[in-house]
Scaffold this motif. Structure first.
Motif, mmCIF file in Angstrom:
data_model
loop_
_atom_site.group_PDB
_atom_site.id
_atom_site.type_symbol
_atom_site.label_atom_id
_atom_site.label_comp_id
_atom_site.label_asym_id
_atom_site.label_seq_id
_atom_site.Cartn_x
_atom_site.Cartn_y
_atom_site.Cartn_z
ATOM 1 N N HIS A 1 -0.197 -6.301 -11.468
ATOM 2 C CA HIS A 1 0.949 -5.475 -10.985
ATOM 3 C C HIS A 1 0.537 -4.171 -11.767
ATOM 4 O O HIS A 1 0.611 -2.956 -11.224
ATOM 5 C CB HIS A 1 2.194 -6.155 -11.225
ATOM 6 C CG HIS A 1 3.372 -4.986 -10.920
ATOM 7 N ND1 HIS A 1 4.109 -4.350 -11.759
ATOM 8 C CD2 HIS A 1 3.827 -4.712 -9.607
ATOM 9 C CE1 HIS A 1 5.065 -3.489 -11.022
ATOM 10 N NE2 HIS A 1 4.972 -3.775 -9.773
ATOM 11 N N CYS B 1 3.029 -1.839 -4.333
ATOM 12 C CA CYS B 1 2.265 -1.534 -5.670
ATOM 13 C C CYS B 1 0.830 -2.070 -5.606
ATOM 14 O O CYS B 1 -0.163 -1.462 -6.072
ATOM 15 C CB CYS B 1 2.784 -1.928 -6.751
ATOM 16 S SG CYS B 1 4.374 -1.166 -7.273
ATOM 17 N N CYS C 1 3.579 -7.265 -5.876
ATOM 18 C CA CYS C 1 4.496 -6.399 -5.243
ATOM 19 C C CYS C 1 3.549 -5.827 -4.100
ATOM 20 O O CYS C 1 2.270 -5.181 -4.482
ATOM 21 C CB CYS C 1 4.995 -5.368 -6.309
ATOM 22 S SG CYS C 1 5.566 -3.802 -5.354
ATOM 23 N N CYS D 1 11.043 -4.576 -7.109
ATOM 24 C CA CYS D 1 9.764 -4.275 -8.233
ATOM 25 C C CYS D 1 10.661 -3.192 -8.908
ATOM 26 O O CYS D 1 11.074 -2.078 -8.231
ATOM 27 C CB CYS D 1 8.701 -3.796 -7.137
ATOM 28 S SG CYS D 1 7.587 -2.852 -8.249
ATOM 29 N N VAL E 1 9.228 -0.955 -10.261
ATOM 30 C CA VAL E 1 8.281 0.447 -10.194
ATOM 31 C C VAL E 1 8.658 1.213 -9.059
ATOM 32 O O VAL E 1 8.855 2.484 -8.968
ATOM 33 C CB VAL E 1 6.956 0.149 -10.340
ATOM 34 C CG1 VAL E 1 6.088 1.340 -10.249
ATOM 35 C CG2 VAL E 1 6.336 -0.286 -11.709
ATOM 36 N N CYS E 2 8.641 0.372 -7.621
ATOM 37 C CA CYS E 2 8.776 1.129 -6.250
ATOM 38 C C CYS E 2 9.863 0.564 -5.639
ATOM 39 O O CYS E 2 10.186 1.352 -4.707
ATOM 40 C CB CYS E 2 7.367 0.759 -5.535
ATOM 41 S SG CYS E 2 7.240 -0.683 -5.149
HETATM 42 ZN ZN LIG Z 1 6.176 -2.063 -6.673
#
Ligand SMILES: [Zn+2]
Length: 286
Positions: free
Chosen positions: A184, A269, A266, A246, A248-249
């Motif tokens: 990831h 990602c 994800c 996720c 991050v996103c």
């Molecule tokens: Zn993500």
């Protein structure tokens, strides 16, 4: 399953707490967990704990006179340090979760336990850790490998990167959870084929391996054995987080299931937004 960071932390805890203490006795409750018979467990009595180290996902408790208790905790095994034991009565072989108990001269000690019915925890009493077959075949440590070594190891085995990264003969220490996290962080599909990875992708994967494992080791350090599992869970971004966003996103973390395991990733990602086919019969993950 305890992987490199957790085993490193357990070794660190034993170094801090047990080194210098003498062993009263070792009690074996799960006969099948002890894979060696010579030297016998009684050989440890009276010896001091000299050190504790890690080889990949193996924990190595070293006693004076070069005797090693090498342990693979498998999927559901753990080490519980006890400041005191409820009774001095020796454990009787049985079906409980305790596989092996080491009593030290200050009344403290530790239990190696294994939850569930699948008993895979393996302990070896040896004079050299290399006598343990799983240790002898370990590749370079995942946290120590420099970029050249890492690249050479990953390219030495053609296959899906998730499977290659968790192959202990390629690199030692990474299992199912941290490989999900590393892939990831590197924005790579778990199904990417190793010999098609570019130099840049391998450099990113190498950096992600060091960052993810290094952060986990730092988070775990100084924690008591009992707190480590919670500490591990709190740091995960995709592993065991199916259906959650996720971090991050914001996309939804997805899962691919196998016969006896699963991986999480994800899509945004890692796979260009496309969900991976859930190949239930794939034997990718060992
Ligand atoms: Zn993500």
């Amino acid at each position: 399953m305890p992987e490199l960071p957790e085993v490193e932390a357990l070794a660190g805890y034993l170094r801090e707490r047990a080194v210098g203490r003498r062993v009263d006795r070792v009690e074996v409750a799960a006969i099948s967990a002890l894979k060696t018979y010579d030297p016998a467990p009684t050989a440890v009595s009276g010896r001091a704990v000299a050190d504790a180290r890690r080889h990949g996902k193996f924990l190595d408790v070293i006693f004076d006179g070069d005797l090693h208790l090498v342990v693979h905790l498998a999927r559901a095994g753990w080490l519980h340090y006890r400041e005191a034991f409820p009774s001095t009565t020796p454990l009787r072989p049985g079906k409980g979760p305790i596989a092996l108990r080491v009593r030290l001269d200050d009344g403290s000690g530790f239990d190696l336990t294994e939850a569930g019915t699948q008993k895979k925890l393996a302990a070896y009493l040896v004079t050299d850790p290399a006598q343990v077959p799983g240790v002898a075949k370990l590749g370079p440590d995942a946290l120590d490998a420099d970029l050249a070594t890492f690249t050479e190891r990953l390219r030495s085995r053609r296959g899906q990167v998730k499977g290659v990264l968790t192959d202990q003969a390629v690199l030692a220490g990474v299992g199912n959870a941290y490989s999900d996290e590393i892939l990831h962080a590197a924005k790579l599909s778990p199904f990417a084929i190793t010999d098609r990875l570019t130099d840049d992708q391998l450099a990113t994967l190498h950096a992600a391996t060091r960052t993810v494992l290094g952060d986990a080791v730092r988070r775990s350090a100084g924690h008591r054995a009992a707190e480590l599992k919670g500490e591990k869970r709190s740091g995960l971004k995709v592993h065991a987080r199916t259906g959650l966003p996720c971090p991050v996103c914001g996309d939804t973390v997805r899962e691919v299931s196998f016969a006896d395991s699963s991986l999480q990733y994800c899509p945004t990602c890692q796979t260009g937004g496309k969900p991976l086919a859930d190949r239930r019969l794939s034997r990718l993950v060992r």
